[in-house]
Design a protein around this motif. Structure first.
Motif, short mmCIF file in Angstrom:
data_model
loop_
_atom_site.label_atom_id
_atom_site.label_comp_id
_atom_site.label_asym_id
_atom_site.label_seq_id
_atom_site.Cartn_x
_atom_site.Cartn_y
_atom_site.Cartn_z
N VAL A 64 25.23 4.63 -18.98
CA VAL A 64 26.41 5.06 -19.22
C VAL A 64 26.73 5.92 -20.52
O VAL A 64 26.01 5.61 -21.49
CB VAL A 64 27.68 4.27 -18.99
N ASP A 65 27.59 6.63 -20.37
CA ASP A 65 28.07 7.38 -21.93
C ASP A 65 29.06 7.05 -22.77
O ASP A 65 28.87 7.14 -23.98
CB ASP A 65 28.35 8.91 -21.67
N ALA A 66 29.86 6.26 -22.01
CA ALA A 66 30.98 5.62 -22.77
C ALA A 66 31.54 4.31 -22.08
O ALA A 66 31.34 4.17 -20.74
CB ALA A 66 32.14 6.43 -23.15
N VAL A 67 32.13 3.37 -22.66
CA VAL A 67 32.37 2.28 -22.47
C VAL A 67 33.98 2.14 -22.74
O VAL A 67 34.33 2.40 -23.95
CB VAL A 67 31.95 0.83 -22.77
N VAL A 68 35.01 1.77 -21.84
CA VAL A 68 36.42 1.59 -22.18
C VAL A 68 36.75 0.46 -21.92
O VAL A 68 36.55 -0.15 -20.64
CB VAL A 68 37.36 2.61 -21.61
N HIS A 69 36.93 -0.51 -22.81
CA HIS A 69 37.20 -2.05 -22.65
C HIS A 69 38.47 -2.38 -22.55
O HIS A 69 39.28 -2.31 -23.62
CB HIS A 69 36.64 -2.60 -23.93
N CYS A 70 38.95 -2.42 -21.26
CA CYS A 70 40.30 -3.09 -21.12
C CYS A 70 40.38 -4.48 -20.63
O CYS A 70 41.57 -4.90 -20.51
CB CYS A 70 40.74 -2.12 -19.88
N ALA A 91 21.78 -2.59 -26.67
CA ALA A 91 20.43 -2.69 -25.82
C ALA A 91 20.29 -1.53 -25.09
O ALA A 91 19.18 -1.10 -24.66
CB ALA A 91 20.38 -4.02 -24.95
N ALA A 92 21.30 -1.00 -24.58
CA ALA A 92 21.37 0.12 -23.33
C ALA A 92 21.49 1.48 -24.24
O ALA A 92 21.47 2.59 -23.55
CB ALA A 92 22.21 0.16 -22.54
N ARG A 93 21.59 1.35 -25.71
CA ARG A 93 22.02 2.60 -26.40
C ARG A 93 23.27 3.28 -25.84
O ARG A 93 22.93 4.71 -25.85
CB ARG A 93 20.84 3.33 -26.63
N VAL A 94 24.36 2.63 -25.46
CA VAL A 94 25.46 3.24 -25.11
C VAL A 94 26.15 3.83 -26.50
O VAL A 94 26.30 2.83 -27.34
CB VAL A 94 26.39 2.40 -24.30
N PRO A 95 26.44 5.02 -26.48
CA PRO A 95 27.10 5.44 -27.70
C PRO A 95 28.46 5.40 -28.24
O PRO A 95 28.85 5.69 -29.41
CB PRO A 95 26.68 7.07 -27.87
N HIS A 96 29.46 5.08 -27.27
CA HIS A 96 30.63 4.92 -27.50
C HIS A 96 31.35 3.98 -26.83
O HIS A 96 31.53 3.77 -25.71
CB HIS A 96 31.32 6.43 -27.17
N LEU A 97 32.21 3.27 -27.59
CA LEU A 97 32.90 2.11 -27.14
C LEU A 97 34.53 2.38 -27.30
O LEU A 97 34.72 2.50 -28.60
CB LEU A 97 32.59 0.74 -27.77
N VAL A 98 35.29 2.42 -26.47
CA VAL A 98 36.96 2.60 -26.66
C VAL A 98 37.53 1.48 -26.16
O VAL A 98 37.19 0.78 -25.26
CB VAL A 98 37.30 3.89 -25.68
N TYR A 99 38.53 0.91 -27.13
CA TYR A 99 39.23 -0.47 -26.94
C TYR A 99 40.52 -0.08 -26.94
O TYR A 99 40.98 0.59 -27.96
CB TYR A 99 38.71 -1.18 -28.12
#
Length: 263
Positions: A64-70, A91-99
């Motif tokens: 995935v390119d980004a995760v949005v943590h809802c 571990a997966a080297r996902v570059p962007h976490l949105v919270y």
């Protein structure tokens, strides 16, 4: 277009966000504790993952390119869940976490707010690219709280407390924009267009539902409610929402009424 994972994808905000992301042409993965039938749609993959133990999380975040943590639980475990999510993203080297957080988590010493602030700090220290958006209370939450209180003929109303409710779809719109962009750190708060006393919101909701209750002002003790009375949960300088609470109730009434049991 990007591949974006939404945790809590079947919640009130998560559903709205998934719809917006799909509408924008993204590939979307939705994370939920339990599998939900009938949620499969073109461009959407649903993953049954419980962040309390992390089973299946590595597969969900892979590629995935980004995760949005809802995803969030007022009963606890949010900090641990965020830690597991961060580990999997590293571990997966996902570059962007949105919270998505709440306006006032650093000013109101309410237990749930303290947890949200702790998650913010965990994300800031994660080493990942991150974005945090704080929003005021959703229209849906105000309605839910009033409906719960209306079960009794006497309705206790917190005295001196004001609320700035915002439309959940507008929060979803902002999160979708942030998820598709570069990590931005702590972004501008998002508040609803109007600030109301708790009493006014109760009266408006009861009137829309054709109900009458005896309202009893109640000055609640403790530092949390003192902070609420000081307006720690408000962001009047960022009243950027457009849809008012009254408009929200009117549209619900047209589609089934605010007393129909829906959230």
């Amino acid at each position: 277009m990007a591949t974006i994972l939404v945790t809590g994808g079947t919640g009130t905000l998560g559903r709205a966000l998934v719809d917006r992301l799909l509408g924008d042409g993204h590939d979307v993965r939705s994370l939920s504790r339990r599998p939900h039938t009938g949620t499969e749609r073109p461009g959407l993959r649903v993953h049954a993952v419980d962040l309390r133990d992390g089973t299946g999380l590595d597969e969900a975040v892979s590629g995935v390119d980004a995760v949005v943590h809802c995803a969030s639980s007022p009963t606890g475990g949010d900090t641990e869940a965020a830690g597991r999510l961060i580990e999997a993203m590293r571990a997966a080297r996902v570059p962007h976490l949105v919270y998505i957080s709440i306006v006032g988590v650093d000013r109101v010493p309410f237990g749930y707010y303290r947890t949200k602030l702790a998650v913010e700090r965990t994300i800031e220290d994660s080493g990942l690219g991150w974005t945090v958006l704080r929003a005021t209370q959703f229209h849906n939450l105000v309605l839910q709280v009033v409906k719960a209180g209306a079960r009794s003929p006497v309705f206790p109303v917190p005295a001196g407390v004001r609320v700035q409710p915002v439309e959940v779809g507008e929060v979803a719109d902002r999160l979708a924009e942030l998820a598709a962009g570069a990590p931005a750190g702590r972004v501008t708060d998002l508040g609803g267009p109007e600030i109301h006393s708790a009493r006014a919101l109760v009266e408006t909701t009861l009137r829309a539902g054709g109900r009458r209750r005896l309202l009893m002002p109640l000055r609640l003790p403790g530092p949390s409610f003192a902070a609420f009375r000081r307006g720690g949960n408000l962001t009047p300088e960022h009243a950027e929402g457009r849809r008012t609470y009254a408009e929200f109730l009117t549209e619900r009434a047209d589609g089934g009424g605010p007393g129909d049991g829906e959230r």
